[in-house]
Design an enzyme around this catalytic site. Structure first.
Site, PDB file in Angstrom:
ATOM      1  N   LYS A  92      -6.656  36.835   5.612  1.00 25.39           N
ATOM      2  CA  LYS A  92      -5.700  36.315   6.547  1.00 25.39           C
ATOM      3  C   LYS A  92      -4.964  35.071   6.155  1.00 25.39           C
ATOM      4  O   LYS A  92      -4.957  34.077   6.757  1.00 25.39           O
ATOM      5  CB  LYS A  92      -6.749  36.158   7.879  1.00 25.39           C
ATOM      6  CG  LYS A  92      -7.386  37.337   8.160  1.00 25.39           C
ATOM      7  CD  LYS A  92      -7.918  36.993   9.784  1.00 25.39           C
ATOM      8  CE  LYS A  92      -8.914  38.203  10.420  1.00 25.39           C
ATOM      9  NZ  LYS A  92      -9.873  38.788   9.397  1.00 25.39           N
ATOM     10  N   GLY A  97       5.513  30.511   2.393  1.00 22.73           N
ATOM     11  CA  GLY A  97       5.541  31.204   1.400  1.00 22.73           C
ATOM     12  C   GLY A  97       4.953  30.659   0.189  1.00 22.73           C
ATOM     13  O   GLY A  97       4.029  31.242  -0.724  1.00 22.73           O
ATOM     14  N   THR A  99       2.854  28.191  -0.398  1.00 23.24           N
ATOM     15  CA  THR A  99       1.558  27.864  -0.559  1.00 23.24           C
ATOM     16  C   THR A  99       0.663  29.218  -0.485  1.00 23.24           C
ATOM     17  O   THR A  99      -0.390  29.229  -1.271  1.00 23.24           O
ATOM     18  CB  THR A  99       0.970  27.195   1.005  1.00 23.24           C
ATOM     19  OG1 THR A  99       1.775  26.074   0.998  1.00 23.24           O
ATOM     20  CG2 THR A  99      -0.518  27.008   1.006  1.00 23.24           C
TER      21      THR A  99
HETATM   22  P1  BMP Z   1     -18.218  43.220  12.808  1.00 28.73           P
HETATM   23  O1  BMP Z   1     -18.054  44.928  12.609  1.00 28.73           O
HETATM   24  O2  BMP Z   1     -19.448  42.925  11.979  1.00 28.73           O
HETATM   25  O3  BMP Z   1     -17.788  42.755  14.047  1.00 28.73           O
HETATM   26  O4  BMP Z   1     -16.984  42.568  11.547  1.00 28.73           O
HETATM   27  C1  BMP Z   1     -15.621  42.922  11.960  1.00 28.73           C
HETATM   28  C2  BMP Z   1     -15.217  42.471  10.529  1.00 28.73           C
HETATM   29  O5  BMP Z   1     -13.454  42.703  10.783  1.00 28.73           O
HETATM   30  C3  BMP Z   1     -15.130  40.814  10.238  1.00 28.73           C
HETATM   31  O6  BMP Z   1     -15.279  40.612   8.938  1.00 28.73           O
HETATM   32  C4  BMP Z   1     -14.000  40.248  10.880  1.00 28.73           C
HETATM   33  O7  BMP Z   1     -13.257  39.208   9.975  1.00 28.73           O
HETATM   34  C5  BMP Z   1     -12.881  41.338  10.766  1.00 28.73           C
HETATM   35  N1  BMP Z   1     -11.832  41.621  11.946  1.00 28.73           N
HETATM   36  C6  BMP Z   1     -12.115  41.616  13.235  1.00 28.73           C
HETATM   37  O8  BMP Z   1     -13.485  41.806  13.574  1.00 28.73           O
HETATM   38  N2  BMP Z   1     -11.078  41.745  14.169  1.00 28.73           N
HETATM   39  C7  BMP Z   1      -9.987  41.428  14.101  1.00 28.73           C
HETATM   40  O9  BMP Z   1      -9.077  41.554  14.745  1.00 28.73           O
HETATM   41  C8  BMP Z   1      -9.530  41.491  12.651  1.00 28.73           C
HETATM   42  C9  BMP Z   1     -10.540  41.313  11.464  1.00 28.73           C
HETATM   43  O10 BMP Z   1     -10.102  41.147  10.249  1.00 28.73           O
END
Ligand code: BMP
Length: 266
Positions: A92, A97, A99
């Site tokens: 994420k 750019g 950095t």
């Molecule tokens: P979980 O199924 O345990 O809730 O994990 C979801 C994963 O997806 C986490 O790694 C989280 O950072 C990522 N994630 C999310 O849950 N919602 C988003 O909108 C974007 C994500 O990257």
């Protein structure tokens, strides 16, 4: 709603990371990605080894590991070969750019050297894609933009989501799709932006911190998404319960694939 098969889409795709993902999905009959969010490298690698046969992709948050060493990456790459899955570092990125190019290529984790796919928030505008693609494109990598989020009260909606789609369309050499909750209607036959969807669970509707879950059927069949991303639904009871993790991975693989078959036969 797309009724094209993953295999057909793989043949037509111009980005090598997207092609690899679509081919892997078709070969393994799995549109399941597992998000392995644990703090210990031993637990991390053990879970990846158990879920490996059932997934098209493993999603990492490499900065969660409290005992990270470069050996973890070598071991992850060996498991990726052993079980035939793609690696997605859920970094994420969200900065200027210059950095993000440094964060992607350098530091302790050197993400670009091992992650086939990574992602970025569109919030800085197209310059974030320019920065990341300067590193990732020569390596054959792919980028996903966070067009929507699964959390309650997310600000990534409406005009923001539309602008993310426009940014992706304008950079389809490197941007291969989105993290989002639904398929974005393509402007023409040639456009194939993938949608990888987190917030997937079969047993509970959310957590205590704003996460919201939908079922594989809702995500793949009703919303037309391509890949379901599941974390705690698979390893959540206890990262050491290997048999349960294996059974859950198979359960989600089957549910995701059944929803896809229903979609393409529609
Ligand atoms: P979980 O199924 O345990 O809730 O994990 C979801 C994963 O997806 C986490 O790694 C989280 O950072 C990522 N994630 C999310 O849950 N919602 C988003 O909108 C974007 C994500 O990257």
């Amino acid at each position: 709603m797309s009724t094209k098969s993953y295999a057909e889409r793989a043949k037509a795709h111009k980005n090598s990371a997207a092609r690899l993902l679509l081919e892997t999905i078709a070969r393994k009959e799995s549109n399941l990605a597992v998000s392995v969010d644990v703090a210990s490298s031993v637990d991390f690698l053990a879970i990846v080894d158990v879920v490996g046969p059932f997934v098209c992709l493993v999603k990492t948050h490499i900065d969660i590991l409290e005992d990270f060493t470069p050996q973890v990456i070598s071991d992850l790459q060996a498991l990726s070969k052993k079980h035939d899955f793609v690696i997605f570092e859920d970094r994420k990125f969200a900065d200027i750019g210059n950095t993000v190019a440094l964060q992607y290529s350098s530091g302790v984790h050197k993400i670009a050297s091992w992650a086939h796919i990574t992602n970025a928030h569109p919030v800085p505008g197209p310059s974030i894609i320019a920065g990341l693609s300067s590193v990732g494109l020569p390596l054959g990598r792919g980028l996903l933009l966070l067009a929507e989020m699964s959390t309650k009260g997310s600000l990534a909606t409406g005009a923001y989501t539309d602008a993310a789609v426009q940014m992706a369309r304008a950079n389809q050499d490197f941007v291969i799709g989105f993290i989002a909750q639904r398929r974005m209607e393509p402007v023409n036959e040639d456009e194939d932006l993938l949608v990888l969807t987190p917030g997937v669970g079969l047993d509970v509707k959310g957590d205590a911190m704003g996460q919201q879950y939908r079922t594989p059927r809702e995500v793949v069949l009703e919303s037309g998404c391509d890949v379901i991303i599941v974390g705690r639904g698979i390893y959540g009871k206890d990262p050491k319960l290997v048999e349960d993790i294996r059974a859950q991975a198979k359960r989600y693989q089957d549910a995701g694939w059944a929803a896809y078959l229903e979609r393409i036969q529609a």
